[in-house]
Design a protein around this motif. Sequence first.
Motif, short mmCIF file in Angstrom:
data_model
loop_
_atom_site.label_atom_id
_atom_site.label_comp_id
_atom_site.label_asym_id
_atom_site.label_seq_id
_atom_site.Cartn_x
_atom_site.Cartn_y
_atom_site.Cartn_z
N ASP A 227 37.89 52.32 40.46
CA ASP A 227 36.65 51.71 40.94
C ASP A 227 35.88 51.00 39.83
OD1 ASP A 227 37.10 52.58 43.54
OD2 ASP A 227 36.14 54.52 43.14
N ASN A 228 35.95 51.51 38.59
CA ASN A 228 35.13 50.92 37.54
C ASN A 228 35.88 49.90 36.69
OD1 ASN A 228 36.83 52.42 35.91
ND2 ASN A 228 35.19 53.38 34.72
N SER A 229 37.13 49.57 37.02
CA SER A 229 37.92 48.64 36.22
C SER A 229 38.30 47.41 37.04
CB SER A 229 39.19 49.32 35.69
OG SER A 229 40.00 49.75 36.77
N ILE A 230 38.63 46.34 36.35
CA ILE A 230 39.03 45.09 36.99
C ILE A 230 40.10 44.44 36.12
CG2 ILE A 230 37.16 43.84 35.87
CD1 ILE A 230 37.06 41.98 38.27
N GLY A 231 41.15 43.92 36.77
CA GLY A 231 42.23 43.24 36.06
C GLY A 231 42.01 41.74 36.05
N LEU A 232 42.33 41.11 34.93
CA LEU A 232 42.13 39.68 34.75
C LEU A 232 43.46 39.04 34.35
CD1 LEU A 232 38.81 39.77 32.69
CD2 LEU A 232 39.05 39.56 35.16
N ASP A 233 43.93 38.10 35.15
CA ASP A 233 45.18 37.41 34.87
C ASP A 233 44.88 35.95 34.53
OD1 ASP A 233 48.13 37.06 34.91
OD2 ASP A 233 47.67 35.77 36.61
N ALA A 234 45.42 35.49 33.39
CA ALA A 234 45.27 34.10 32.98
C ALA A 234 46.20 33.24 33.82
CB ALA A 234 45.58 33.94 31.50
N VAL A 235 45.63 32.37 34.67
CA VAL A 235 46.43 31.64 35.66
C VAL A 235 47.00 30.36 35.06
CG1 VAL A 235 46.39 30.55 37.91
CG2 VAL A 235 45.08 32.62 37.52
N LEU A 236 46.13 29.45 34.66
CA LEU A 236 46.53 28.15 34.12
C LEU A 236 47.44 27.40 35.10
CD1 LEU A 236 45.86 26.70 31.45
CD2 LEU A 236 48.16 27.25 30.69
N HIS A 237 46.99 27.33 36.37
CA HIS A 237 47.74 26.61 37.40
C HIS A 237 46.76 25.79 38.22
CE1 HIS A 237 50.79 25.69 40.37
NE2 HIS A 237 50.00 26.16 41.33
N GLU A 238 46.97 24.46 38.19
CA GLU A 238 46.09 23.54 38.91
C GLU A 238 44.66 23.73 38.45
OE1 GLU A 238 46.89 23.99 43.07
OE2 GLU A 238 48.86 23.03 42.93
N ASP A 239 43.73 24.06 39.36
CA ASP A 239 42.32 24.18 38.99
C ASP A 239 41.88 25.63 38.78
OD1 ASP A 239 41.98 21.45 39.14
OD2 ASP A 239 41.42 21.49 41.27
N ASP A 240 42.81 26.57 38.77
CA ASP A 240 42.48 27.98 38.60
C ASP A 240 42.50 28.35 37.12
OD1 ASP A 240 42.28 28.27 41.35
OD2 ASP A 240 44.41 28.77 41.56
N TYR A 241 41.56 29.21 36.76
CA TYR A 241 41.44 29.66 35.38
C TYR A 241 41.80 31.14 35.24
CZ TYR A 241 39.36 30.27 30.74
OH TYR A 241 39.15 30.55 29.41
N LEU A 242 41.18 31.97 36.07
CA LEU A 242 41.42 33.41 36.05
C LEU A 242 41.59 33.91 37.47
CD1 LEU A 242 38.87 34.84 33.45
CD2 LEU A 242 41.34 34.77 33.18
N ALA A 243 42.42 34.93 37.62
CA ALA A 243 42.55 35.66 38.89
C ALA A 243 42.18 37.11 38.62
CB ALA A 243 43.97 35.54 39.43
N THR A 244 41.35 37.68 39.46
CA THR A 244 40.91 39.05 39.28
C THR A 244 41.54 39.95 40.33
OG1 THR A 244 38.97 38.92 40.74
CG2 THR A 244 38.72 38.11 38.47
N SER A 245 41.53 41.22 40.05
CA SER A 245 42.05 42.21 41.00
C SER A 245 41.10 42.45 42.16
CB SER A 245 42.32 43.53 40.28
OG SER A 245 41.14 44.02 39.67
N GLU A 246 39.95 41.76 42.18
CA GLU A 246 39.00 41.84 43.29
C GLU A 246 39.17 40.66 44.24
OE1 GLU A 246 36.93 44.49 43.64
OE2 GLU A 246 38.03 45.28 41.91
N ASN A 247 40.35 40.01 44.23
CA ASN A 247 40.69 38.91 45.15
C ASN A 247 39.81 37.68 44.96
OD1 ASN A 247 42.66 40.58 46.43
ND2 ASN A 247 40.99 41.57 47.55
N THR A 248 39.50 37.38 43.75
CA THR A 248 38.73 36.17 43.44
C THR A 248 39.46 35.37 42.38
OG1 THR A 248 37.42 37.36 41.79
CG2 THR A 248 36.52 37.21 44.04
#
Length: 476
Positions: A227-248
Amino acid sequence: MTSVKQGGDSPMLMNYQYRAYPTTQQKRQLSYWLRICRYWYNHQLGDRFDWWENNRTAVNSCPLVCSLPVLRDNPDFYSQKKQLPVIKEDLLKLNYSGELLDFTCVPSQTLQDVSKRVDLAFSRFNKGDSNGNRSGKPRFKNAARYRTMRIEAQAVTIERVEKDSLFLSLSKLKGWVKVRLHRPLLNRAKLRNLLLTLKSDGWYITICLEDSTVPEFKPDGIAPTWDNSIGLDAVLHEDDYLATSENTKLLALKSFRKSENRLAKVSKRKATKNKGSRSRRKLAKREARVHQRIARSRRDHAFKTAHALVRTGKKVFIHEDLNLKALSKRNQVKQDEHGKYLPNGQSAKSGLNKSWNDAAFGQFFTVLEYIAVKAGARTIACSPQYRSQLLAYRDEFIFIDCDIRSYWDAELSLLIDRDLNAAINLKRVGRGLFPTIKRRKGNPVVTASTTNSTLKEVLETLKCARSLHSPSAECR
């Protein structure tokens, strides 16, 4: 622009950078100070190189005929600093230009700090830093590479503070220096030193403050939970910068891509002018301003993105420990048996390298750590191996190719996005719940699975992502 440095039991150090507005006479004097400091830096660097050249011999060879120089001790910080009283006795004339340099017009602590910078550069070259990482060979500084002077607190006097302005008096500088306060200073903090920096658009002052009232915060004491953590993935695809584990997904700025054409036009015009001409200097200054706007917009985007993530209320931010130097490296050259060069894919890789450098994930993760510590949170850097390939709720390698951006699971009626799946896997890695993967005959194989421990949470997250595809749906 601010930064924080804190370690051990030492008080918190905060740096506030403001725009300074010196008069024309003060600009000339500060530029003269910078010229003297740059010469003093290069002189000490050349003295050390000269000692290395004349007092050392290669371990694998020895010259048969050589001249023996006058042996002397290895120059260090203390021996080079002792030369300052002798230099200050008279004006120093440069042999190559005939310019006269007066070392007495520069504050003594500033010249001593130059000696400290040379010693630090050589120590990192020979021994390495605290982590054992060695730097490259120190280089001589030109006007573009030496732009900052350090002024100690005893040489600074705060004359008065108005609504949006601060007036400082510096030792051996005539008049007061006006500083624009775009944010207020801390009244309880103690002044440590100043940094005077010459940038393409003018002078800036960085005020270093020491605040002993701020309690020490140790972010390593926060344990990551689901609940207190979030994952951050470096996307670098088209207009996306980061993808989070909270579906954003957070959008990329692409500051260099947007200003690439403007920068190319200015650079092309500058290349056609004669070196040393007035028109070339004007275009060089314009080119520097374009680079400055690109860097500032990139840094502003990093701070705004970090603040948006911290405002989610999470206490642990888990991201990839990217090897950015290897990701932006050129492809190896390919040759046939006759020595003819073969296509190696570098044409396509050049655009990818430019995108990696434009994204500046290394700068962003540093800013995120700084913002998180101020908010009482922590960051964890994890290895990115197999994080985007393995399905988060099943031990199966699905995204084995970068062209596979999504996967439809007919059994669960789920559409899994590659980047969101990778962010969830990073969240599992931060908690130590990612399966153990080893290579068998060149293929990755899951040897120890921990997927069932997070199966329920992962499926709830992915189902929430499916409902977000509909504008009227909400995930509660």
